[in-house]
Design a protein around this motif. Structure first.
Motif, PDB file in Angstrom:
ATOM      1  N   GLU A   1       0.831  -1.208   0.000  1.00 18.52           N
ATOM      2  CA  GLU A   1       0.000   0.000   0.000  1.00 18.52           C
ATOM      3  C   GLU A   1       0.863   1.254   0.000  1.00 18.52           C
ATOM      4  N   VAL A   2       1.915   1.265   0.806  1.00 21.54           N
ATOM      5  CA  VAL A   2       2.817   2.415   0.853  1.00 21.54           C
ATOM      6  C   VAL A   2       3.447   2.643  -0.516  1.00 21.54           C
ATOM      7  N   GLU A   3       3.891   1.580  -1.152  1.00 21.40           N
ATOM      8  CA  GLU A   3       4.580   1.716  -2.435  1.00 21.40           C
ATOM      9  C   GLU A   3       3.629   2.114  -3.556  1.00 21.40           C
ATOM     10  N   ARG A   4       2.353   1.764  -3.434  1.00 19.02           N
ATOM     11  CA  ARG A   4       1.365   2.215  -4.425  1.00 19.02           C
ATOM     12  C   ARG A   4       1.087   3.704  -4.287  1.00 19.02           C
ATOM     13  N   SER A   5       1.125   4.207  -3.058  1.00 16.75           N
ATOM     14  CA  SER A   5       0.735   5.599  -2.817  1.00 16.75           C
ATOM     15  C   SER A   5       1.918   6.568  -2.725  1.00 16.75           C
ATOM     16  N   SER A   6       3.141   6.088  -2.805  1.00 18.42           N
ATOM     17  CA  SER A   6       4.321   6.949  -2.675  1.00 18.42           C
ATOM     18  C   SER A   6       5.245   6.765  -3.866  1.00 18.42           C
ATOM     19  N   LYS A   7       6.000   7.814  -4.149  1.00 14.93           N
ATOM     20  CA  LYS A   7       7.015   7.730  -5.197  1.00 14.93           C
ATOM     21  C   LYS A   7       8.335   7.338  -4.531  1.00 14.93           C
ATOM     22  N   LEU A   8       8.888   6.211  -4.959  1.00 11.03           N
ATOM     23  CA  LEU A   8      10.150   5.734  -4.400  1.00 11.03           C
ATOM     24  C   LEU A   8      11.328   6.239  -5.225  1.00 11.03           C
ATOM     25  N   ILE A   9      12.436   6.462  -4.564  1.00 11.83           N
ATOM     26  CA  ILE A   9      13.681   6.814  -5.255  1.00 11.83           C
ATOM     27  C   ILE A   9      14.378   5.509  -5.594  1.00 11.83           C
ATOM     28  N   ASP A  10      14.716   5.354  -6.872  1.00 11.76           N
ATOM     29  CA  ASP A  10      15.368   4.114  -7.286  1.00 11.76           C
ATOM     30  C   ASP A  10      16.810   4.319  -7.716  1.00 11.76           C
ATOM     31  N   ASP A  11      17.368   5.486  -7.418  1.00 11.68           N
ATOM     32  CA  ASP A  11      18.765   5.756  -7.765  1.00 11.68           C
ATOM     33  C   ASP A  11      19.662   4.853  -6.925  1.00 11.68           C
ATOM     34  N   PRO A  12      20.541   4.066  -7.560  1.00 10.07           N
ATOM     35  CA  PRO A  12      21.361   3.114  -6.810  1.00 10.07           C
ATOM     36  C   PRO A  12      22.304   3.758  -5.796  1.00 10.07           C
ATOM     37  N   VAL A  13      22.787   4.962  -6.051  1.00  9.89           N
ATOM     38  CA  VAL A  13      23.701   5.614  -5.110  1.00  9.89           C
ATOM     39  C   VAL A  13      22.968   5.903  -3.804  1.00  9.89           C
ATOM     40  N   VAL A  14      21.761   6.440  -3.902  1.00 12.40           N
ATOM     41  CA  VAL A  14      20.982   6.787  -2.720  1.00 12.40           C
ATOM     42  C   VAL A  14      20.535   5.529  -1.990  1.00 12.40           C
ATOM     43  N   THR A  15      19.969   4.581  -2.724  1.00 12.79           N
ATOM     44  CA  THR A  15      19.431   3.383  -2.075  1.00 12.79           C
ATOM     45  C   THR A  15      20.541   2.542  -1.439  1.00 12.79           C
ATOM     46  N   GLU A  16      21.688   2.458  -2.082  1.00 14.79           N
ATOM     47  CA  GLU A  16      22.797   1.692  -1.494  1.00 14.79           C
ATOM     48  C   GLU A  16      23.333   2.360  -0.235  1.00 14.79           C
ATOM     49  N   TYR A  17      23.399   3.687  -0.239  1.00 16.79           N
ATOM     50  CA  TYR A  17      23.878   4.414   0.942  1.00 16.79           C
ATOM     51  C   TYR A  17      22.939   4.176   2.134  1.00 16.79           C
ATOM     52  N   VAL A  18      21.640   4.391   1.929  1.00 17.63           N
ATOM     53  CA  VAL A  18      20.664   4.222   3.009  1.00 17.63           C
ATOM     54  C   VAL A  18      20.609   2.757   3.440  1.00 17.63           C
ATOM     55  N   ASN A  19      20.666   1.848   2.499  1.00 12.75           N
ATOM     56  CA  ASN A  19      20.628   0.428   2.824  1.00 12.75           C
ATOM     57  C   ASN A  19      21.865   0.019   3.630  1.00 12.75           C
ATOM     58  N   ARG A  20      23.030   0.550   3.297  1.00 14.34           N
ATOM     59  CA  ARG A  20      24.259   0.227   4.027  1.00 14.34           C
ATOM     60  C   ARG A  20      24.158   0.688   5.477  1.00 14.34           C
ATOM     61  N   VAL A  21      23.703   1.921   5.678  1.00 12.64           N
ATOM     62  CA  VAL A  21      23.552   2.439   7.044  1.00 12.64           C
ATOM     63  C   VAL A  21      22.538   1.580   7.809  1.00 12.64           C
ATOM     64  N   GLY A  22      21.394   1.315   7.193  1.00 15.92           N
ATOM     65  CA  GLY A  22      20.344   0.548   7.858  1.00 15.92           C
ATOM     66  C   GLY A  22      20.730  -0.885   8.160  1.00 15.92           C
ATOM     67  N   GLN A  23      21.342  -1.565   7.208  1.00 20.35           N
ATOM     68  CA  GLN A  23      21.704  -2.972   7.424  1.00 20.35           C
ATOM     69  C   GLN A  23      22.802  -3.109   8.474  1.00 20.35           C
ATOM     70  N   ASN A  24      23.697  -2.113   8.586  1.00 22.59           N
ATOM     71  CA  ASN A  24      24.691  -2.140   9.668  1.00 22.59           C
ATOM     72  C   ASN A  24      23.998  -2.045  11.023  1.00 22.59           C
ATOM     73  N   LEU A  25      22.973  -1.212  11.104  1.00 19.15           N
ATOM     74  CA  LEU A  25      22.226  -1.094  12.352  1.00 19.15           C
ATOM     75  C   LEU A  25      21.465  -2.376  12.659  1.00 19.15           C
ATOM     76  N   VAL A  26      20.826  -2.952  11.651  1.00 20.10           N
ATOM     77  CA  VAL A  26      20.058  -4.188  11.845  1.00 20.10           C
ATOM     78  C   VAL A  26      20.976  -5.314  12.305  1.00 20.10           C
ATOM     79  N   ARG A  27      22.126  -5.412  11.685  1.00 19.81           N
ATOM     80  CA  ARG A  27      23.079  -6.474  12.025  1.00 19.81           C
ATOM     81  C   ARG A  27      23.506  -6.402  13.492  1.00 19.81           C
ATOM     82  N   ASN A  28      23.561  -5.197  14.041  1.00 18.40           N
ATOM     83  CA  ASN A  28      23.992  -5.015  15.428  1.00 18.40           C
ATOM     84  C   ASN A  28      22.829  -4.805  16.394  1.00 18.40           C
ATOM     85  N   SER A  29      21.634  -5.176  15.974  1.00 13.95           N
ATOM     86  CA  SER A  29      20.449  -5.032  16.821  1.00 13.95           C
ATOM     87  C   SER A  29      19.962  -6.407  17.247  1.00 13.95           C
ATOM     88  N   ASP A  30      18.841  -6.432  17.931  1.00 15.90           N
ATOM     89  CA  ASP A  30      18.222  -7.686  18.343  1.00 15.90           C
ATOM     90  C   ASP A  30      17.167  -8.139  17.338  1.00 15.90           C
TER      91      ASP A  30
END
Length: 177
Positions: A75-104
């Motif tokens: 539903e969110v993806e139908r109603s929102s415009k996502l950014i698909d630029d690989p530079v942006v998505t890889e940067y945000v994904n790297r920060v997020g996955q590092n946090l997830v890896r060190n979380s519970d």
């Protein structure tokens, strides 16, 4: 055996240019090691500490929680415009996955960027996580972005969404004559 170093972080100016703004993006951490952790934490296992995070009454099994989150994410993806630029998505994904890896966290996270000037991020049950581009641009340093992202990851890890739904269902059952 030689340890492989992670891919280099994208240049901060490329992230801002990819979003299409003239503001500078967050500064990256200066003291991170090849493992994505500050030097003083190397060798310590952080995350998955069995601290009782996410415990309590919850009528939703993990499979049902992930399915619920997947439906909400669609539903969110139908109603929102996502950014698909690989530079942006890889940067945000790297920060997020590092946090997830060190979380519970006990579920994999899917992190996407919404094209919105609003300073916001939100997570859905089951590990579906969205960051607005406005937050990325407003953050002065990577740590500010990471702090907001860690907060949202903690909501998923503690299963707040399905715990609240469980409370609602229990209250509804209690009111049935």
């Amino acid at each position: 055996m030689l340890a492989q170093s992670p891919p280099p972080a994208p240049e901060p100016r490329k992230v801002a240019a990819a979003i299409g703004k003239n503001r500078r993006p967050p500064k990256t951490s200066l003291s991170s090691s090849r493992y994505g952790q500050p030097e003083k934490f190397q060798g310590r296992r952080r995350g998955h500490r069995n601290r009782g995070v996410g415990k309590g009454i919850n009528l939703y099994r993990w499979e049902r929680e992930i399915a619920l989150g997947k439906g909400l994410a669609q539903e969110v993806e139908r109603s929102s415009k996502l950014i698909d630029d690989p530079v942006v998505t890889e940067y945000v994904n790297r920060v997020g996955q590092n946090l997830v890896r060190n979380s519970d966290a006990r579920v994999p996270f899917t992190i996407k960027v919404i094209d919105s000037d609003e300073v916001n991020a939100f997570a859905l049950p089951g590990g579906f996580f969205y960051v607005n581009s406005g937050l990325i641009l407003r953050a002065q340093e990577e740590s500010e972005l990471a702090g907001v992202m860690a907060h949202e990851i903690s909501h998923v890890t503690a299963r707040h969404g399905t715990k609240n739904a469980t409370k609602g269902e229990l209250m509804q059952m209690a009111t049935i004559p």
